[in-house]
Design a protein around this motif. Structure first.
Motif, PDB file in Angstrom:
ATOM      1  N   ASN A 193      -6.381   2.098  -5.597  1.00  0.00           N
ATOM      2  CA  ASN A 193      -5.310   1.997  -6.597  1.00  0.00           C
ATOM      3  C   ASN A 193      -4.320   3.127  -6.357  1.00  0.00           C
ATOM      4  OD1 ASN A 193      -3.626   1.892  -8.799  1.00  0.00           O
ATOM      5  ND2 ASN A 193      -5.206   2.264 -10.330  1.00  0.00           N
ATOM      6  N   CYS A 194      -3.151   2.759  -5.830  1.00  0.00           N
ATOM      7  CA  CYS A 194      -2.088   3.746  -5.632  1.00  0.00           C
ATOM      8  C   CYS A 194      -0.810   3.296  -6.335  1.00  0.00           C
ATOM      9  CB  CYS A 194      -1.859   4.018  -4.153  1.00  0.00           C
ATOM     10  SG  CYS A 194      -1.549   2.558  -3.139  1.00  0.00           S
ATOM     11  N   ASN A 195      -0.946   2.601  -7.460  1.00  0.00           N
ATOM     12  CA  ASN A 195       0.213   2.161  -8.241  1.00  0.00           C
ATOM     13  C   ASN A 195       1.129   3.329  -8.568  1.00  0.00           C
ATOM     14  OD1 ASN A 195      -0.531  -0.527  -8.386  1.00  0.00           O
ATOM     15  ND2 ASN A 195      -1.469  -0.374 -10.402  1.00  0.00           N
ATOM     16  N   GLY A 196       2.425   3.101  -8.469  1.00  0.00           N
ATOM     17  CA  GLY A 196       3.392   4.086  -8.912  1.00  0.00           C
ATOM     18  C   GLY A 196       3.578   5.273  -7.997  1.00  0.00           C
ATOM     19  N   VAL A 247     -14.463   3.863  -4.562  1.00  0.00           N
ATOM     20  CA  VAL A 247     -13.306   3.616  -5.419  1.00  0.00           C
ATOM     21  C   VAL A 247     -12.388   4.834  -5.375  1.00  0.00           C
ATOM     22  CG1 VAL A 247     -12.506   3.099  -7.748  1.00  0.00           C
ATOM     23  CG2 VAL A 247     -14.675   2.140  -6.940  1.00  0.00           C
ATOM     24  N   LEU A 248     -11.114   4.600  -5.062  1.00  0.00           N
ATOM     25  CA  LEU A 248     -10.123   5.672  -5.054  1.00  0.00           C
ATOM     26  C   LEU A 248      -8.956   5.282  -5.946  1.00  0.00           C
ATOM     27  CD1 LEU A 248      -8.862   8.314  -4.023  1.00  0.00           C
ATOM     28  CD2 LEU A 248      -7.966   7.021  -2.054  1.00  0.00           C
ATOM     29  N   HIS A 249      -8.732   6.076  -6.987  1.00  0.00           N
ATOM     30  CA  HIS A 249      -7.592   5.911  -7.882  1.00  0.00           C
ATOM     31  C   HIS A 249      -6.649   7.102  -7.688  1.00  0.00           C
ATOM     32  CE1 HIS A 249      -9.357   2.617 -10.232  1.00  0.00           C
ATOM     33  NE2 HIS A 249     -10.468   3.303 -10.280  1.00  0.00           N
ATOM     34  N   CYS A 250      -5.413   6.824  -7.353  1.00  0.00           N
ATOM     35  CA  CYS A 250      -4.413   7.894  -7.279  1.00  0.00           C
ATOM     36  C   CYS A 250      -3.068   7.395  -7.815  1.00  0.00           C
ATOM     37  CB  CYS A 250      -4.281   8.433  -5.860  1.00  0.00           C
ATOM     38  SG  CYS A 250      -3.951   7.199  -4.588  1.00  0.00           S
ATOM     39  N   PRO A 251      -3.050   6.769  -8.998  1.00  0.00           N
ATOM     40  CA  PRO A 251      -1.791   6.212  -9.519  1.00  0.00           C
ATOM     41  C   PRO A 251      -0.813   7.307  -9.927  1.00  0.00           C
ATOM     42  CG  PRO A 251      -3.483   6.140 -11.210  1.00  0.00           C
ATOM     43  CD  PRO A 251      -4.163   6.606  -9.953  1.00  0.00           C
ATOM     44  N   ASN A 252       0.468   7.016  -9.737  1.00  0.00           N
ATOM     45  CA  ASN A 252       1.556   7.870 -10.225  1.00  0.00           C
ATOM     46  C   ASN A 252       1.549   9.261  -9.613  1.00  0.00           C
ATOM     47  OD1 ASN A 252       2.408   5.772 -12.078  1.00  0.00           O
ATOM     48  ND2 ASN A 252       0.649   6.347 -13.338  1.00  0.00           N
ATOM     49  N   LEU A 257     -13.352   8.498  -7.073  1.00  0.00           N
ATOM     50  CA  LEU A 257     -12.466   9.642  -7.265  1.00  0.00           C
ATOM     51  C   LEU A 257     -11.209   9.189  -7.979  1.00  0.00           C
ATOM     52  CD1 LEU A 257     -12.614  11.609  -3.876  1.00  0.00           C
ATOM     53  CD2 LEU A 257     -13.628  12.254  -6.068  1.00  0.00           C
ATOM     54  N   TYR A 258     -10.722  10.062  -8.879  1.00  0.00           N
ATOM     55  CA  TYR A 258      -9.519   9.752  -9.653  1.00  0.00           C
ATOM     56  C   TYR A 258      -8.564  10.935  -9.570  1.00  0.00           C
ATOM     57  CZ  TYR A 258      -6.602   7.913 -13.414  1.00  0.00           C
ATOM     58  OH  TYR A 258      -5.547   7.419 -14.133  1.00  0.00           O
ATOM     59  N   PHE A 259      -7.362  10.683  -9.045  1.00  0.00           N
ATOM     60  CA  PHE A 259      -6.294  11.676  -9.019  1.00  0.00           C
ATOM     61  C   PHE A 259      -5.113  11.103  -9.786  1.00  0.00           C
ATOM     62  CE2 PHE A 259      -8.671  12.050  -5.053  1.00  0.00           C
ATOM     63  CZ  PHE A 259      -8.942  13.398  -4.973  1.00  0.00           C
ATOM     64  N   ASN A 260      -4.549  11.891 -10.674  1.00  0.00           N
ATOM     65  CA  ASN A 260      -3.354  11.443 -11.399  1.00  0.00           C
ATOM     66  C   ASN A 260      -2.498  12.667 -11.696  1.00  0.00           C
ATOM     67  OD1 ASN A 260      -1.428  10.097 -12.838  1.00  0.00           O
ATOM     68  ND2 ASN A 260      -2.771   9.405 -14.476  1.00  0.00           N
ATOM     69  N   ASN A 261      -1.870  13.168 -10.649  1.00  0.00           N
ATOM     70  CA  ASN A 261      -1.096  14.399 -10.748  1.00  0.00           C
ATOM     71  C   ASN A 261       0.201  14.204  -9.979  1.00  0.00           C
ATOM     72  OD1 ASN A 261       0.014  16.960 -10.563  1.00  0.00           O
ATOM     73  ND2 ASN A 261      -1.974  17.981 -10.349  1.00  0.00           N
ATOM     74  N   SER A 262       1.312  14.187 -10.692  1.00  0.00           N
ATOM     75  CA  SER A 262       2.591  13.923 -10.041  1.00  0.00           C
ATOM     76  C   SER A 262       3.004  15.040  -9.081  1.00  0.00           C
ATOM     77  CB  SER A 262       3.681  13.729 -11.103  1.00  0.00           C
ATOM     78  OG  SER A 262       3.796  14.892 -11.902  1.00  0.00           O
ATOM     79  N   GLY A 305       4.796  -0.837  -7.579  1.00  0.00           N
ATOM     80  CA  GLY A 305       5.741   0.231  -7.835  1.00  0.00           C
ATOM     81  C   GLY A 305       5.850   1.254  -6.719  1.00  0.00           C
ATOM     82  N   CYS A 306       5.259   0.976  -5.577  1.00  0.00           N
ATOM     83  CA  CYS A 306       5.396   1.871  -4.412  1.00  0.00           C
ATOM     84  C   CYS A 306       6.699   1.482  -3.702  1.00  0.00           C
ATOM     85  CB  CYS A 306       4.195   1.748  -3.485  1.00  0.00           C
ATOM     86  SG  CYS A 306       2.639   2.309  -4.226  1.00  0.00           S
ATOM     87  N   THR A 307       7.799   1.944  -4.244  1.00  0.00           N
ATOM     88  CA  THR A 307       9.110   1.429  -3.846  1.00  0.00           C
ATOM     89  C   THR A 307       9.551   1.879  -2.454  1.00  0.00           C
ATOM     90  OG1 THR A 307      10.067   3.248  -5.132  1.00  0.00           O
ATOM     91  CG2 THR A 307       9.937   1.107  -6.198  1.00  0.00           C
TER      92      THR A 307
END
Length: 201
Positions: free
Chosen positions: A47-50, A24-29, A5-10, A71-73
């Motif tokens: 992947n949860c970068n940003g 596999v889970l992608h949720c960057p930014n 799964l891929y999520f990339n929605n701010s 970048g997960c500050t």
């Protein structure tokens, strides 16, 4: 069954429940995410970068092999890792002060720019790459148990005072380590490729 799964929605404030067989889970930014749902036991890559508002990570499944959380500050700490199959950990530019104990399977640790990081735990024997450049609060490095460690990158670690005994062959980058005072002991019997080394006596 979808295994990736891929999520990339701010604007995304939360993720839906995840499929039981997800690998596999992608949720960057996804900058509005403050937490993640429970992770399936089959997950291998996260992947949860940003995700700058992510405050914590859920319990990681034993199957996890790759974790990106750079970048997960707002992430103050990482969850327990020792039970996982983690081989690759990238946690650049996070604000935590310490890392949890590392799993025996870890091959590469990249914690570049973690300016509050004061210590790195004992490194597993399998680790090949340690990248901790710009960790300006880091004062010491743990013993390097892997005699086949390929590379140590600690550029601009301005609080670093000494290096551990180094393996026989290693690629070493430590430019800008202005507090580092290196005797020849860590270099004895070592074939080192030095790259922009600040002080050597």
């Amino acid at each position: 069954m979808n295994k990736e799964l891929y999520f990339n929605n701010s604007d995304l404030a939360s993720l839906p429940p995840l499929p039981a067989l997800l690998e596999v889970l992608h949720c960057p930014n996804c900058t509005n995410l403050t937490s993640l749902p429970p992770l399936p036991l089959s997950l291998r890559v996260l992947n949860c970068n940003g995700c700058i508002n992510l405050k914590n990570l859920p319990t990681l499944p034993p199957s996890l092999e790759i974790l990106f959380c750079s970048g997960c500050t707002n992430l103050q700490r990482l969850p327990y890792l020792s039970h996982t199959r983690l081989e690759f950990l990238q946690c650049n530019r996070c604000n935590f002060k310490e890392l949890p104990p590392l799993p025996a399977s870890l091959y590469e640790l990249n914690c570049f720019g973690c300016v509050n990081l004061k210590t790195i735990p004992v490194l597993p024997k399998l680790i090949m790459w340690l990248m901790c450049s710009n960790c300006t609060s880091l004062k010491t490095l743990p013993p390097l148990l892997n005699k086949s460690l390929a590379g140590l990158f600690c550029n601009n670690c301005t609080s670093l005072k000494t290096l551990p005994i180094l393996p026989q062959k290693i690629y070493l980058c430590c430019d800008g380590c202005t507090g580092l005072f290196l005797t020849r002991d860590p270099l004895s019997r070592t074939d080192i490729q030095l790259y922009m080394f600040s002080k050597l006596i």
